[in-house]
Design an enzyme around this catalytic site. Sequence first.
Site, PDB file in Angstrom:
ATOM      1  N   CYS A 112       0.868  -1.314   0.062  1.00  0.00           N
ATOM      2  CA  CYS A 112      -0.078  -0.051   0.026  1.00  0.00           C
ATOM      3  C   CYS A 112       0.889   1.182  -0.117  1.00  0.00           C
ATOM      4  CB  CYS A 112      -0.942  -0.114   1.185  1.00  0.00           C
ATOM      5  SG  CYS A 112      -1.868  -1.538   1.378  1.00  0.00           S
ATOM      6  N   HIS A 253      -4.125   6.675   2.800  1.00  0.00           N
ATOM      7  CA  HIS A 253      -4.135   5.175   2.234  1.00  0.00           C
ATOM      8  C   HIS A 253      -5.446   4.981   2.831  1.00  0.00           C
ATOM      9  CE1 HIS A 253      -4.200   1.158   0.882  1.00  0.00           C
ATOM     10  NE2 HIS A 253      -4.121   0.807   2.179  1.00  0.00           N
ATOM     11  N   ASN A 283     -10.252  -1.164  -0.618  1.00  0.00           N
ATOM     12  CA  ASN A 283      -8.789  -1.176  -0.216  1.00  0.00           C
ATOM     13  C   ASN A 283      -8.190  -1.414  -1.678  1.00  0.00           C
ATOM     14  OD1 ASN A 283      -6.082  -1.136   0.241  1.00  0.00           O
ATOM     15  ND2 ASN A 283      -6.361  -2.329   1.952  1.00  0.00           N
TER      16      ASN A 283
HETATM   17  N1  ACO Z   1     -18.544 -10.286   7.481  1.00  0.00           N
HETATM   18  C1  ACO Z   1     -19.254 -10.716   8.652  1.00  0.00           C
HETATM   19  N2  ACO Z   1     -18.367 -11.222   9.877  1.00  0.00           N
HETATM   20  C2  ACO Z   1     -17.149 -11.112   9.697  1.00  0.00           C
HETATM   21  C3  ACO Z   1     -16.624 -10.670   8.332  1.00  0.00           C
HETATM   22  C4  ACO Z   1     -17.313 -10.285   7.202  1.00  0.00           C
HETATM   23  N3  ACO Z   1     -17.008 -10.078   6.074  1.00  0.00           N
HETATM   24  N4  ACO Z   1     -14.949 -10.790   8.393  1.00  0.00           N
HETATM   25  C5  ACO Z   1     -14.817 -11.121   9.672  1.00  0.00           C
HETATM   26  N5  ACO Z   1     -16.114 -11.396  10.305  1.00  0.00           N
HETATM   27  C6  ACO Z   1     -16.323 -11.629  11.757  1.00  0.00           C
HETATM   28  C7  ACO Z   1     -15.296 -12.453  12.289  1.00  0.00           C
HETATM   29  O1  ACO Z   1     -15.415 -13.934  12.009  1.00  0.00           O
HETATM   30  C8  ACO Z   1     -15.602 -12.328  13.885  1.00  0.00           C
HETATM   31  O2  ACO Z   1     -16.392 -13.171  14.333  1.00  0.00           O
HETATM   32  P1  ACO Z   1     -16.203 -13.996  15.663  1.00  0.00           P
HETATM   33  O3  ACO Z   1     -15.969 -13.022  16.880  1.00  0.00           O
HETATM   34  O4  ACO Z   1     -17.391 -14.744  15.697  1.00  0.00           O
HETATM   35  O5  ACO Z   1     -14.843 -14.642  15.627  1.00  0.00           O
HETATM   36  C9  ACO Z   1     -15.703 -10.959  13.695  1.00  0.00           C
HETATM   37  O6  ACO Z   1     -16.126 -10.629  12.636  1.00  0.00           O
HETATM   38  C10 ACO Z   1     -14.942  -9.831  14.436  1.00  0.00           C
HETATM   39  O7  ACO Z   1     -13.831 -10.142  13.692  1.00  0.00           O
HETATM   40  P2  ACO Z   1     -12.516  -8.962  13.874  1.00  0.00           P
HETATM   41  O8  ACO Z   1     -11.435  -9.712  12.950  1.00  0.00           O
HETATM   42  O9  ACO Z   1     -12.322  -8.766  15.093  1.00  0.00           O
HETATM   43  O10 ACO Z   1     -13.164  -7.785  13.231  1.00  0.00           O
HETATM   44  P3  ACO Z   1     -12.616  -6.371  13.301  1.00  0.00           P
HETATM   45  O11 ACO Z   1     -13.321  -5.426  14.015  1.00  0.00           O
HETATM   46  O12 ACO Z   1     -11.101  -6.270  13.442  1.00  0.00           O
HETATM   47  O13 ACO Z   1     -12.468  -5.863  11.658  1.00  0.00           O
HETATM   48  C11 ACO Z   1     -10.944  -5.873   9.703  1.00  0.00           C
HETATM   49  C12 ACO Z   1     -11.668  -6.848  10.594  1.00  0.00           C
HETATM   50  C13 ACO Z   1     -11.809  -5.110   8.871  1.00  0.00           C
HETATM   51  C14 ACO Z   1     -10.223  -6.672   8.893  1.00  0.00           C
HETATM   52  C15 ACO Z   1     -10.104  -4.885  10.549  1.00  0.00           C
HETATM   53  O14 ACO Z   1      -9.254  -5.561  11.182  1.00  0.00           O
HETATM   54  C16 ACO Z   1      -8.934  -4.404   9.423  1.00  0.00           C
HETATM   55  O15 ACO Z   1      -9.265  -3.343   8.825  1.00  0.00           O
HETATM   56  N6  ACO Z   1      -7.841  -4.713   9.764  1.00  0.00           N
HETATM   57  C17 ACO Z   1      -6.728  -3.786   8.883  1.00  0.00           C
HETATM   58  C18 ACO Z   1      -6.862  -3.977   7.163  1.00  0.00           C
HETATM   59  C19 ACO Z   1      -5.770  -3.212   6.860  1.00  0.00           C
HETATM   60  O16 ACO Z   1      -5.545  -2.214   7.230  1.00  0.00           O
HETATM   61  N7  ACO Z   1      -4.854  -3.684   5.856  1.00  0.00           N
HETATM   62  C20 ACO Z   1      -3.859  -2.833   5.267  1.00  0.00           C
HETATM   63  C21 ACO Z   1      -2.906  -3.141   4.460  1.00  0.00           C
HETATM   64  S1  ACO Z   1      -3.493  -4.010   3.107  1.00  0.00           S
HETATM   65  C22 ACO Z   1      -2.334  -4.280   2.057  1.00  0.00           C
HETATM   66  O17 ACO Z   1      -1.201  -3.842   2.535  1.00  0.00           O
HETATM   67  C23 ACO Z   1      -2.387  -4.896   0.656  1.00  0.00           C
END
Ligand code: ACO
Length: 326
Positions: A112, A253, A283
């Site tokens: 990114c 980003h 993203n």
């Molecule tokens: N739909 C429904 N539920 C979901 C989904 C979905 N698409 N995805 C995950 N869940 C569920 C999980 O299974 C979990 O359920 P559980 O509690 O029963 O186990 C629950 O939602 C919570 O999951 P978390 O991972 O804790 O959710 P979080 O609030 O952290 O959000 C996310 C996840 C959006 C991925 C977040 O952590 C994030 O944005 N992380 C950073 C991503 C990023 O910045 N990437 C940058 C670089 S990308 C690159 O370099 C190419």
Amino acid sequence: MGARIMGIGSAVPPKVLTNKDLEAIVDTSDEWIRSRTGIAQRHVLEDGVDCSDLVTEAAQKAMAAAGVTPEEIDVMIVGTATPDTVFPSTACWAQPKLGLRRIPVFDLSAACSGFLYGYQLADSLIETGKAKHVLVIGAEALSRVLNWQDRNTCVLFGDGAGAAVVGPAEGDDDGLLAHSWGADGSVARLLQQPAGGTRMPATESTVADRMHTVHMAGNEVFKHAVKAMQRAAGEVLSQNGHTADDVDLFVPHQANVRIIKATVDRAGLSMDKTYLVLDRYGNVSAASIPMALADAVSEGRLKRGDLVLSASFGAGFTWAAMLYRW
Ligand code: ACO
């Protein structure tokens, strides 16, 4: 004297995949995706169109906006994590489509942060007289490396490209004013495409186990992203003697609106002056900042003389921030 962005352009594949469309593919909901990420839809490539095609379209628009011809480009840098092929580079596939001279063209692997890393390199080339006009591009075909059965990752990403013609600044208070960049490979495992390189070449089992797709420890990435983006943004502001109040537009980003809000809060910026395209593109990794800049210009949110702050964070981990006069 720093280098400035003379012209910007983007390429967005026409095919749209909404959150509702994803509900039919994985166990997810529009409400979950919007509230956790800020994403409403993303664009995905049609079969037969490559990352280098997006590079070509975005670069042609950027050159037209800058009033620069392909013959005047001295170097092309393509930031991408999703190249057409491992080798040769996406830049080499795009070069003949663009009609560039036999100039150096290459891909830059910083996920990114690819666009901001590329802008920094272009600035150095221009400042040292090694180039006058550099095409700096962020381009991604992320839909091709997603596991469409994994709701944790497939809802987050999209395809697209953004390109900038970077050329000499017109005075000391123009173009790139301050920058900060870095990486921490000790946590590289948290966000990766494990197979397809030489460590894990393609076999029947790597394909069956979907090792050629994005693997991400989302929560861990989130925490690192907020800290790194906020730190880098603070560094460039303090280097240049500007404060957060001086910034006309923050173009970060775009991975997750919650990461952006946390960065804005911690760096003393404001959401009113933050430009978001996450809702429409998801993203798009290296492409997200230049795609946002292109939209900000066409919507009249960005005009010559504005002070812009950008910050990025991505796989590696890599990060960068830049303060620049538009
Ligand atoms: N739909 C429904 N539920 C979901 C989904 C979905 N698409 N995805 C995950 N869940 C569920 C999980 O299974 C979990 O359920 P559980 O509690 O029963 O186990 C629950 O939602 C919570 O999951 P978390 O991972 O804790 O959710 P979080 O609030 O952290 O959000 C996310 C996840 C959006 C991925 C977040 O952590 C994030 O944005 N992380 C950073 C991503 C990023 O910045 N990437 C940058 C670089 S990308 C690159 O370099 C190419």
